[in-house]
Design an enzyme around this catalytic site. Structure first.
Site, PDB file in Angstrom:
ATOM      1  N   GLN A  63       0.814  -1.216   0.000  1.00 48.98           N
ATOM      2  CA  GLN A  63       0.000   0.000   0.000  1.00 48.98           C
ATOM      3  C   GLN A  63       0.855   1.278   0.000  1.00 48.98           C
ATOM      4  O   GLN A  63       0.323   2.372  -0.220  1.00 48.98           O
ATOM      5  CB  GLN A  63      -0.939   0.023   1.223  1.00 48.98           C
ATOM      6  N   HIS A 110      -6.948 -20.944   0.752  1.00 52.37           N
ATOM      7  CA  HIS A 110      -8.055 -19.997   0.883  1.00 52.37           C
ATOM      8  C   HIS A 110      -9.266 -20.497   0.108  1.00 52.37           C
ATOM      9  O   HIS A 110      -9.242 -20.529  -1.116  1.00 52.37           O
ATOM     10  CB  HIS A 110      -7.651 -18.618   0.322  1.00 52.37           C
ATOM     11  N   TYR A 168     -14.507  -9.401   3.468  1.00 50.83           N
ATOM     12  CA  TYR A 168     -13.080  -9.690   3.240  1.00 50.83           C
ATOM     13  C   TYR A 168     -12.934 -11.129   2.776  1.00 50.83           C
ATOM     14  O   TYR A 168     -13.610 -12.016   3.250  1.00 50.83           O
ATOM     15  CB  TYR A 168     -12.269  -9.519   4.520  1.00 50.83           C
ATOM     16  N   HIS A 222     -10.770 -10.181   9.984  1.00 50.30           N
ATOM     17  CA  HIS A 222     -10.160  -8.996   9.399  1.00 50.30           C
ATOM     18  C   HIS A 222     -10.526  -7.719  10.141  1.00 50.30           C
ATOM     19  O   HIS A 222     -10.679  -6.639   9.526  1.00 50.30           O
ATOM     20  CB  HIS A 222     -10.553  -8.888   7.922  1.00 50.30           C
ATOM     21  N   GLU A 245      -1.077  -9.637  12.107  1.00 56.06           N
ATOM     22  CA  GLU A 245      -0.524  -9.267  10.794  1.00 56.06           C
ATOM     23  C   GLU A 245      -0.373  -7.757  10.666  1.00 56.06           C
ATOM     24  O   GLU A 245       0.452  -7.271   9.892  1.00 56.06           O
ATOM     25  CB  GLU A 245      -1.393  -9.802   9.656  1.00 56.06           C
ATOM     26  N   ARG A 258       0.814 -13.957  13.777  1.00 52.65           N
ATOM     27  CA  ARG A 258       0.578 -13.858  12.324  1.00 52.65           C
ATOM     28  C   ARG A 258       1.364 -12.728  11.666  1.00 52.65           C
ATOM     29  O   ARG A 258       0.984 -12.210  10.611  1.00 52.65           O
ATOM     30  CB  ARG A 258      -0.910 -13.568  12.062  1.00 52.65           C
ATOM     31  N   HIS A 295       2.212 -14.344   8.157  1.00 50.88           N
ATOM     32  CA  HIS A 295       1.368 -13.774   7.112  1.00 50.88           C
ATOM     33  C   HIS A 295       1.945 -14.186   5.760  1.00 50.88           C
ATOM     34  O   HIS A 295       3.143 -14.085   5.537  1.00 50.88           O
ATOM     35  CB  HIS A 295       1.364 -12.249   7.260  1.00 50.88           C
ATOM     36  N   ASP A 354       0.671 -10.296  -1.213  1.00 50.45           N
ATOM     37  CA  ASP A 354       1.509  -9.103  -1.020  1.00 50.45           C
ATOM     38  C   ASP A 354       2.662  -9.383  -0.066  1.00 50.45           C
ATOM     39  O   ASP A 354       3.162  -8.478   0.616  1.00 50.45           O
ATOM     40  CB  ASP A 354       0.689  -7.867  -0.640  1.00 50.45           C
ATOM     41  N   GLU A 385       0.394 -19.631   5.898  1.00 47.51           N
ATOM     42  CA  GLU A 385      -0.595 -19.197   4.905  1.00 47.51           C
ATOM     43  C   GLU A 385       0.028 -19.353   3.521  1.00 47.51           C
ATOM     44  O   GLU A 385       1.192 -19.013   3.323  1.00 47.51           O
ATOM     45  CB  GLU A 385      -0.985 -17.731   5.120  1.00 47.51           C
TER      46      GLU A 385
HETATM   47  C1  GCO Z   1      -4.486 -12.334   5.205  1.00 46.37           C
HETATM   48  C2  GCO Z   1      -4.607 -10.863   5.180  1.00 46.37           C
HETATM   49  C3  GCO Z   1      -4.430 -10.242   3.846  1.00 46.37           C
HETATM   50  C4  GCO Z   1      -4.444  -8.722   3.942  1.00 46.37           C
HETATM   51  C5  GCO Z   1      -3.560  -8.124   2.874  1.00 46.37           C
HETATM   52  C6  GCO Z   1      -3.458  -6.601   3.024  1.00 46.37           C
HETATM   53  O1  GCO Z   1      -4.899 -12.912   6.217  1.00 46.37           O
HETATM   54  O2  GCO Z   1      -3.931 -12.877   4.294  1.00 46.37           O
HETATM   55  O3  GCO Z   1      -5.673 -10.464   5.934  1.00 46.37           O
HETATM   56  O4  GCO Z   1      -5.294 -10.669   2.901  1.00 46.37           O
HETATM   57  O5  GCO Z   1      -5.746  -8.219   3.813  1.00 46.37           O
HETATM   58  O6  GCO Z   1      -2.313  -8.684   2.969  1.00 46.37           O
HETATM   59  O7  GCO Z   1      -2.652  -6.067   2.030  1.00 46.37           O
HETATM   60 MG    MG Z   2      -5.602 -11.691   7.729  1.00 49.30          MG
END
Ligand code: GCO
Ligand code: MG
Length: 411
Positions: free
Chosen positions: A44, A128, A164, A217, A267, A288, A317, A321, A344
């Site tokens: 971001q 996912h 989300y 989220h 995260e 995370r 995480h 990204d 993940e």
């Molecule tokens: C996850 C996260 C991501 C974030 C993203 C933000 O658990 O993987 O919540 O999906 O939303 O990395 O840029």
């Molecule tokens: Mg997350």
């Protein structure tokens, strides 16, 4: 005694092979052909991270001995006087991971060996799954089970709302009409009800054959999150993620008194002070963190060690990204930390895999090391340059989500 080595150059590579803005730091040394790669991906705010590396860390590092990873980390960490923020931590991470990569190449061994060697053959991943309704989610989960996954995150649409993890869509609710139609709209209560219905259906359909995860989220009021965690207890989730925002983290003390649903969080944490108090009081179960958001491998290995003493497992995480270099760093920690919990997954697109030769392999629900020296991954700079960042009015900023009355919701 290894000959003294010098850092000769540091550069930032910005690339988006599959549309996700990735930031990579390359540290060059006085030994021809010996360089390291690190992930500094703050998708971001990528341009701000590049400036921090190019304008500040580069002049600071040139001439230094890349072997001094810890001293370089500590001295660069305080060189901005103010510290512990997302931009500077990502810049630090790019350099830190690159130095571990160099040390592994010099020692001719994978970084996980430098961190103490393998505790397991490969790294279990969570995939996912999502869908417009519980039936679709169950079908998606079954597909992953057929591929060998034991862990799957389940996210479901809430018709007419932006949720989300699985598609948005125009609001059709009779009750909750957004005041201004062109906004991404989310309302806590329809979401909470949909998630409870989802897990009720999934446990009936899939029984206990699969570990299920869910990411809240941080979008709902803390007390509603506590109620959701209590309601979901009977469905025995592997973990429920980000029930609270970092700003409301003290609510973990309340939640812990009321439910034993396993909690994954952090995260969004950048500053050690945010999570150490929660760790020492055993207020959650899975850490995370996004490695580059906390500064890289050096702080993460210490954090993992601290968590081990408090029964907290790692679940770094790992969405899109986090660059392939960041995933290679996750893999090194996941293989070598005793208190590994789960990783993940992100299945990188063909273009990304071509730009990053040595991308960690994903097979049968696991991530596998290629046992190459260092982080075992490379970067084709020429190819990377063919994937400039996509145009975006806000250069990749997170698009706000609002309640029907227009109030902004934290992510
Ligand atoms: C996850 C996260 C991501 C974030 C993203 C933000 O658990 O993987 O919540 O999906 O939303 O990395 O840029
Ligand atoms: Mg997350």
């Amino acid at each position: 005694m290894l000959p003294a080595l010098k850092i000769t150059d540091v550069k930032t590579i910005l690339t988006a092979p599959n549309g996700i803005r990735l930031v990579i730091v390359k540290v060059m040394t006085s030994e021809p052909g010996l360089y390291g790669l690190g992930c500094a991906t703050f998708t971001q705010r990528p341009l701000a991270v590049a400036t921090a590396v190019d304008e500040y860390l580069k002049p600071f590092l040139i001439g230094k001995d890349p072997d001094q990873i810890e001293d370089i980390y500590q001295s660069a960490f305080v060189s901005s006087y103010w510290r512990n923020g997302p931009v500077l931590n990502n810049a630090l991470s790019g350099v830190d991971m690159a130095l571990w990569d160099i040390k592994g190449k010099r020692a001719n061994m994978p970084v996980y060996q430098l961190l103490g060697g393998k505790c397991r053959h490969a790294v279990a991943l969570y995939a996912h799954a999502g869908g417009r309704d519980p039936q679709e989610v169950a079908d998606s989960i079954r597909k992953f089970m057929e591929q060998g996954y034991q862990y799957v995150r389940a996210q479901v649409s809430v018709p007419g709302y932006s949720v989300y993890g699985w598609g948005g869509g125009k609001v059709t609710s009779k009750v909750w009409k957004p005041i201004s139609p062109d906004q991404e709209t989310f309302e806590p209560t329809p979401y909470v009800n949909a998630v409870i219905r989802l897990f009720d259906y999934l446990r009936k359909e899939l029984e206990d054959d699969i570990e299920l995860l869910h990411d809240v989220h941080e979008r709902i009021p803390p007390i509603q999150a506590i109620n959701l965690a209590k309601e979901l207890e009977k469905y025995r989730l592997f973990f429920l993620e980000d029930v609270f925002t970092p700003e409301d983290i003290e609510y973990l003390r309340v939640l812990r008194q009321q439910t034993s649903t396993p909690i994954a969080i952090s995260e969004l944490f950048n500053n050690t002070c945010e999570y150490v108090p929660m760790i020492k009081d055993r207020l959650f179960d899975f850490i995370r963190c996004h490695l580059s958001q906390i500064g890289g491998i050096s702080p993460a290995r210490k954090l993992a060690a601290l968590c081990e003493y408090f029964g907290i497992r790692t679940a770094w995480h790992g969405p899109g990204d986090v660059s392939p270099v960041g995933h290679a760093a996750n893999l090194a920690l996941d293989l070598s930390c005793y208190n590994f919990g789960i990783q993940e997954q992100h299945v990188f697109g063909k273009e990304t895999q071509e730009v990053f030769p040595g991308c960690p392999e994903i097979r049968d629900g696991y991530m596998w090391t290629n046992d190459m020296p260092g982080l075992g991954i490379d970067l084709n700079e020429e190819l990377a340059a063919k994937f400039p960042f996509p145009e975006h009015p806000l250069n990749g900023a997170w698009s706000p989500v609002r309640k029907v009355d227009g109030t902004v919701i934290r992510p």
